[in-house]
Design a protein around this motif. Structure first.
Motif, PDB file in Angstrom:
ATOM      1  N   THR A 231      -1.246 -38.270 -47.497  1.00 51.35           N
ATOM      2  CA  THR A 231      -0.951 -38.312 -48.877  1.00 51.35           C
ATOM      3  C   THR A 231      -2.271 -37.366 -49.240  1.00 51.35           C
ATOM      4  O   THR A 231      -3.204 -38.900 -49.081  1.00 51.35           O
ATOM      5  CB  THR A 231       0.205 -38.488 -49.055  1.00 51.35           C
ATOM      6  OG1 THR A 231      -0.061 -39.564 -50.436  1.00 51.35           O
ATOM      7  CG2 THR A 231       1.890 -38.690 -49.278  1.00 51.35           C
ATOM      8  N   ASP A 232      -1.765 -37.054 -50.363  1.00 52.37           N
ATOM      9  CA  ASP A 232      -3.265 -37.051 -51.458  1.00 52.37           C
ATOM     10  C   ASP A 232      -3.643 -38.470 -51.885  1.00 52.37           C
ATOM     11  O   ASP A 232      -4.578 -38.843 -52.242  1.00 52.37           O
ATOM     12  CB  ASP A 232      -3.054 -36.197 -52.837  1.00 52.37           C
ATOM     13  CG  ASP A 232      -3.213 -34.758 -51.521  1.00 52.37           C
ATOM     14  OD1 ASP A 232      -3.552 -33.889 -50.684  1.00 52.37           O
ATOM     15  OD2 ASP A 232      -3.453 -33.977 -53.075  1.00 52.37           O
ATOM     16  N   ASP A 233      -2.344 -39.520 -52.669  1.00 56.36           N
ATOM     17  CA  ASP A 233      -2.359 -40.732 -53.025  1.00 56.36           C
ATOM     18  C   ASP A 233      -3.203 -41.857 -52.223  1.00 56.36           C
ATOM     19  O   ASP A 233      -3.864 -42.434 -52.958  1.00 56.36           O
ATOM     20  CB  ASP A 233      -1.711 -40.755 -53.776  1.00 56.36           C
ATOM     21  CG  ASP A 233      -0.874 -39.591 -54.760  1.00 56.36           C
ATOM     22  OD1 ASP A 233      -1.811 -39.565 -55.372  1.00 56.36           O
ATOM     23  OD2 ASP A 233       0.595 -39.422 -55.260  1.00 56.36           O
ATOM     24  N   GLU A 234      -2.996 -41.929 -50.912  1.00 58.00           N
ATOM     25  CA  GLU A 234      -3.145 -42.589 -50.031  1.00 58.00           C
ATOM     26  C   GLU A 234      -4.653 -42.354 -49.534  1.00 58.00           C
ATOM     27  O   GLU A 234      -5.559 -42.971 -49.201  1.00 58.00           O
ATOM     28  CB  GLU A 234      -2.169 -42.060 -48.574  1.00 58.00           C
ATOM     29  CG  GLU A 234      -1.110 -43.291 -48.988  1.00 58.00           C
ATOM     30  CD  GLU A 234       0.051 -41.978 -47.680  1.00 58.00           C
ATOM     31  OE1 GLU A 234       0.784 -42.850 -47.692  1.00 58.00           O
ATOM     32  OE2 GLU A 234      -0.166 -41.974 -46.679  1.00 58.00           O
ATOM     33  N   PHE A 235      -5.345 -41.114 -48.738  1.00 55.01           N
ATOM     34  CA  PHE A 235      -6.323 -40.728 -49.731  1.00 55.01           C
ATOM     35  C   PHE A 235      -7.331 -41.304 -50.521  1.00 55.01           C
ATOM     36  O   PHE A 235      -8.036 -41.637 -50.040  1.00 55.01           O
ATOM     37  CB  PHE A 235      -6.245 -38.771 -49.048  1.00 55.01           C
ATOM     38  CG  PHE A 235      -7.757 -38.449 -49.059  1.00 55.01           C
ATOM     39  CD1 PHE A 235      -8.321 -38.015 -47.739  1.00 55.01           C
ATOM     40  CD2 PHE A 235      -8.848 -37.871 -50.191  1.00 55.01           C
ATOM     41  CE1 PHE A 235      -9.597 -37.588 -47.178  1.00 55.01           C
ATOM     42  CE2 PHE A 235      -9.741 -37.935 -50.463  1.00 55.01           C
ATOM     43  CZ  PHE A 235     -10.834 -37.440 -48.497  1.00 55.01           C
ATOM     44  N   ASP A 236      -6.716 -40.807 -51.996  1.00 51.75           N
ATOM     45  CA  ASP A 236      -7.881 -41.180 -52.450  1.00 51.75           C
ATOM     46  C   ASP A 236      -8.384 -42.754 -52.983  1.00 51.75           C
ATOM     47  O   ASP A 236      -8.689 -43.367 -53.195  1.00 51.75           O
ATOM     48  CB  ASP A 236      -7.342 -40.923 -53.496  1.00 51.75           C
ATOM     49  CG  ASP A 236      -7.252 -39.390 -54.316  1.00 51.75           C
ATOM     50  OD1 ASP A 236      -7.548 -38.561 -53.345  1.00 51.75           O
ATOM     51  OD2 ASP A 236      -6.775 -38.685 -55.531  1.00 51.75           O
ATOM     52  N   ARG A 237      -6.344 -43.469 -52.272  1.00 56.98           N
ATOM     53  CA  ARG A 237      -6.480 -44.990 -52.442  1.00 56.98           C
ATOM     54  C   ARG A 237      -7.470 -45.724 -52.151  1.00 56.98           C
ATOM     55  O   ARG A 237      -8.036 -46.232 -51.298  1.00 56.98           O
ATOM     56  CB  ARG A 237      -5.392 -45.695 -52.234  1.00 56.98           C
ATOM     57  CG  ARG A 237      -4.436 -45.607 -53.942  1.00 56.98           C
ATOM     58  CD  ARG A 237      -3.438 -46.344 -53.547  1.00 56.98           C
ATOM     59  NE  ARG A 237      -1.997 -46.127 -53.014  1.00 56.98           N
ATOM     60  CZ  ARG A 237      -1.670 -45.624 -52.564  1.00 56.98           C
ATOM     61  NH1 ARG A 237      -1.024 -44.256 -53.343  1.00 56.98           N
ATOM     62  NH2 ARG A 237      -0.692 -45.191 -51.341  1.00 56.98           N
ATOM     63  N   ARG A 238      -7.785 -45.084 -50.408  1.00 58.13           N
ATOM     64  CA  ARG A 238      -8.415 -45.055 -49.137  1.00 58.13           C
ATOM     65  C   ARG A 238      -9.614 -44.664 -49.285  1.00 58.13           C
ATOM     66  O   ARG A 238     -10.862 -45.783 -49.472  1.00 58.13           O
ATOM     67  CB  ARG A 238      -8.108 -44.457 -48.111  1.00 58.13           C
ATOM     68  CG  ARG A 238      -8.730 -44.514 -46.253  1.00 58.13           C
ATOM     69  CD  ARG A 238      -8.403 -43.843 -45.673  1.00 58.13           C
ATOM     70  NE  ARG A 238      -8.178 -42.888 -45.362  1.00 58.13           N
ATOM     71  CZ  ARG A 238      -9.617 -41.642 -44.506  1.00 58.13           C
ATOM     72  NH1 ARG A 238     -10.576 -42.636 -44.335  1.00 58.13           N
ATOM     73  NH2 ARG A 238      -9.310 -40.789 -45.116  1.00 58.13           N
ATOM     74  N   TYR A 239     -10.389 -43.860 -50.237  1.00 61.26           N
ATOM     75  CA  TYR A 239     -11.448 -43.913 -50.358  1.00 61.26           C
ATOM     76  C   TYR A 239     -12.173 -44.749 -51.317  1.00 61.26           C
ATOM     77  O   TYR A 239     -13.121 -45.446 -51.286  1.00 61.26           O
ATOM     78  CB  TYR A 239     -12.115 -42.173 -50.362  1.00 61.26           C
ATOM     79  CG  TYR A 239     -12.388 -41.542 -49.412  1.00 61.26           C
ATOM     80  CD1 TYR A 239     -13.679 -41.949 -48.650  1.00 61.26           C
ATOM     81  CD2 TYR A 239     -11.802 -41.157 -48.700  1.00 61.26           C
ATOM     82  CE1 TYR A 239     -13.690 -41.560 -47.483  1.00 61.26           C
ATOM     83  CE2 TYR A 239     -12.121 -40.487 -47.225  1.00 61.26           C
ATOM     84  CZ  TYR A 239     -13.132 -40.668 -47.131  1.00 61.26           C
ATOM     85  OH  TYR A 239     -13.084 -39.774 -45.507  1.00 61.26           O
ATOM     86  N   GLU A 240     -11.192 -44.960 -52.475  1.00 63.61           N
ATOM     87  CA  GLU A 240     -11.621 -45.671 -53.370  1.00 63.61           C
ATOM     88  C   GLU A 240     -11.771 -47.495 -53.353  1.00 63.61           C
ATOM     89  O   GLU A 240     -12.759 -47.738 -53.835  1.00 63.61           O
ATOM     90  CB  GLU A 240     -10.451 -45.548 -54.439  1.00 63.61           C
ATOM     91  CG  GLU A 240     -10.954 -44.984 -55.411  1.00 63.61           C
ATOM     92  CD  GLU A 240      -9.491 -44.570 -56.713  1.00 63.61           C
ATOM     93  OE1 GLU A 240      -9.876 -45.213 -57.957  1.00 63.61           O
ATOM     94  OE2 GLU A 240      -8.805 -44.641 -56.670  1.00 63.61           O
TER      95      GLU A 240
END
Length: 153
Positions: free
Chosen positions: A39-48
């Motif tokens: 998901t978009d949230d998982e993507f954001d958390r992974r890169y953060e």
């Protein structure tokens, strides 16, 4: 002699075996090997999490930014702030400025709408870290850009 006998028997046997093996669609097989969609949230958390690692070095920072630029998206401001902090930890001012320039280019035809909003969102981080935007450094103009002599007073 044995080679001739085996050769004549192997051809019908091979065709019989090929008929019994079910044929699969190449697309279906490729889908079996594709990874789970995040998901978009998982993507954001992974890169953060990637950029917020305290032991990240310059090569890994560049790799993460390069991967972000390879995606068909403009990263969220939280990811950009984390990448800017990683650049600062590595003392790589040039990479931070070039990253901002790359994300401006990713805005495409909507640069007048998206880029000012993006700068507004990351402005506190830019000021905290002492990083200038490409526009503040004059990188938005050609290198040998001069005023028109007719307009000089």
């Amino acid at each position: 002699m044995f080679k001739t006998v085996v050769g004549t028997l192997s051809s019908p046997l091979r065709s019989m075996m090929l008929q019994t093996i079910p044929r699969t669609n190449a697309v279906a097989m490729a889908r079996c090997y594709s990874k789970k969609h995040e998901t978009d949230d998982e993507f954001d958390r992974r890169y953060e999490a990637y950029f917020n690692r305290p032991d990240i070095d310059g090569w890994e920072t560049r790799k993460g930014i390069n991967d972000l630029c390879g995606h068909d998206l403009i990263p969220e401001p939280q990811i950009i702030c984390a990448a800017l902090r990683a650049c600062r930890r590595n003392n790589d001012f040039a990479l931070a400025v070039r990253m901002l320039e790359a994300f401006k280019n990713k805005c495409g035809s909507k640069v007048a709408e998206i880029y000012p909003w993006l700068l507004q969102e990351i402005r506190p981080t830019l000021e905290e870290l002492g990083i200038n935007t490409p526009e503040e450094l004059g990188y938005d103009k050609p290198e040998l850009w001069l005023e028109d002599v007719d307009d000089m007073h």
